[in-house]
Design an enzyme around this catalytic site. Structure first.
Site, mmCIF file in Angstrom:
data_model
loop_
_atom_site.group_PDB
_atom_site.id
_atom_site.type_symbol
_atom_site.label_atom_id
_atom_site.label_comp_id
_atom_site.label_asym_id
_atom_site.label_seq_id
_atom_site.Cartn_x
_atom_site.Cartn_y
_atom_site.Cartn_z
ATOM 1 N N ASP A 241 0.617 -0.922 -0.238
ATOM 2 C CA ASP A 241 -0.104 -0.343 0.552
ATOM 3 C C ASP A 241 0.861 1.151 0.016
ATOM 4 O O ASP A 241 2.254 1.216 0.011
ATOM 5 C CB ASP A 241 -0.928 -0.058 1.551
ATOM 6 C CG ASP A 241 -2.054 1.308 1.516
ATOM 7 O OD1 ASP A 241 -2.015 1.655 0.543
ATOM 8 O OD2 ASP A 241 -1.813 2.093 2.135
ATOM 9 N N ASP B 33 -0.254 4.709 1.039
ATOM 10 C CA ASP B 33 -0.478 6.340 1.701
ATOM 11 C C ASP B 33 -0.864 5.852 2.779
ATOM 12 O O ASP B 33 -1.248 4.880 3.369
ATOM 13 C CB ASP B 33 -1.620 6.781 0.759
ATOM 14 C CG ASP B 33 -1.582 7.225 -0.064
ATOM 15 O OD1 ASP B 33 -1.701 8.111 -0.795
ATOM 16 O OD2 ASP B 33 -3.137 7.178 -0.680
#
Length: 228
Positions: free
Chosen positions: A12, A14
């Protein structure tokens, strides 16, 4: 506790690699303050990992905002253009990404961001680091990603981009959000969670492993080369 060895790794972005989750909070609060509304952590937690249109719809509905989806997305874009160019890499992320790249472990990026938002975040300071990802999946831009996290779409699409088409159980996901953990598990993958300090421990229990920082990760636990 023992873990199953993996051959491929998905990240991922963010709140895991970049400090952008903090910036999303600022951006959305700037919009909501005009209407006397608050972007609570509980609302944020429920939205983390959603596609941009899903986020807009749910914030408008939850807070009864007098805005359309398009208006909210347009206002968000203005905020992002101000805030995102000066993102910072979170502790341990650079070391881990560079380590896996050095040892030829296939890595991919699986972010719910749109491709435009991604470039706002990385172009000024982080192009070199993100160039180490040969495969990138943008959940808010890729038509193959039908639903955002907690649905498994983004991780299945991201894994399919590896040339050797690994089975889900051979993929390890790194996530910071509860919805991301659920998405990875739904995809049949192990997942290491690096949660926000604000997140109650109860929401980390579905993760294969939860750690406070990427600095604490030991690759050898999953059959990957140990740090030098």
């Amino acid at each position: 506790m023992s873990y199953n060895p993996v051959t491929h790794v998905l990240f991922d972005m963010d709140g895991l690699i970049l400090n952008t989750e903090d910036l999303y909070t600022v951006a959305f609060q700037n919009i909501l303050s005009r209407y006397g509304k608050e972007y609570s952590y509980e609302l944020k937690r429920s939205l983390m990992g959603s596609q941009s249109h899903e986020t807009a719809d749910r914030i408008i509905e939850a807070l009864n905002l007098p805005m359309t989806r398009e208006e909210f997305l347009e206002e968000s874009k203005k905020q992002f253009e101000l805030l995102f160019p000066d993102t910072k890499v979170l502790p341990g992320a650079r070391r881990l990404i560079e380590h896996l790249h050095k040892h030829n472990i296939p890595i991919g990026l699986a972010t719910s961001s749109s491709i435009d938002s991604y470039h706002l975040k990385i172009d000024k300071h982080h192009k070199e680091l993100f160039s180490l990802f040969p495969h990138k999946t943008f959940g808010s831009s890729d038509p193959a990603v039908k639903k955002g996290k907690p649905h498994p779409d983004i991780f299945l699409v991201a894994a399919s981009k590896f040339p050797d088409q690994p089975k889900p159980e051979k993929c390890l996901v790194f996530e910071d959000a509860e919805n991301g953990v659920k998405a990875a598990k739904a995809a049949g993958m192990q997942v290491v969670m690096v949660p926000s300090p604000k997140l109650d421990e109860i929401f980390t229990r579905e993760a294969t492993l939860a750690i406070k920082s990427l600095e604490d990760f030991k690759p050898e636990l999953f059959g990957l080369p140990a740090f030098d």
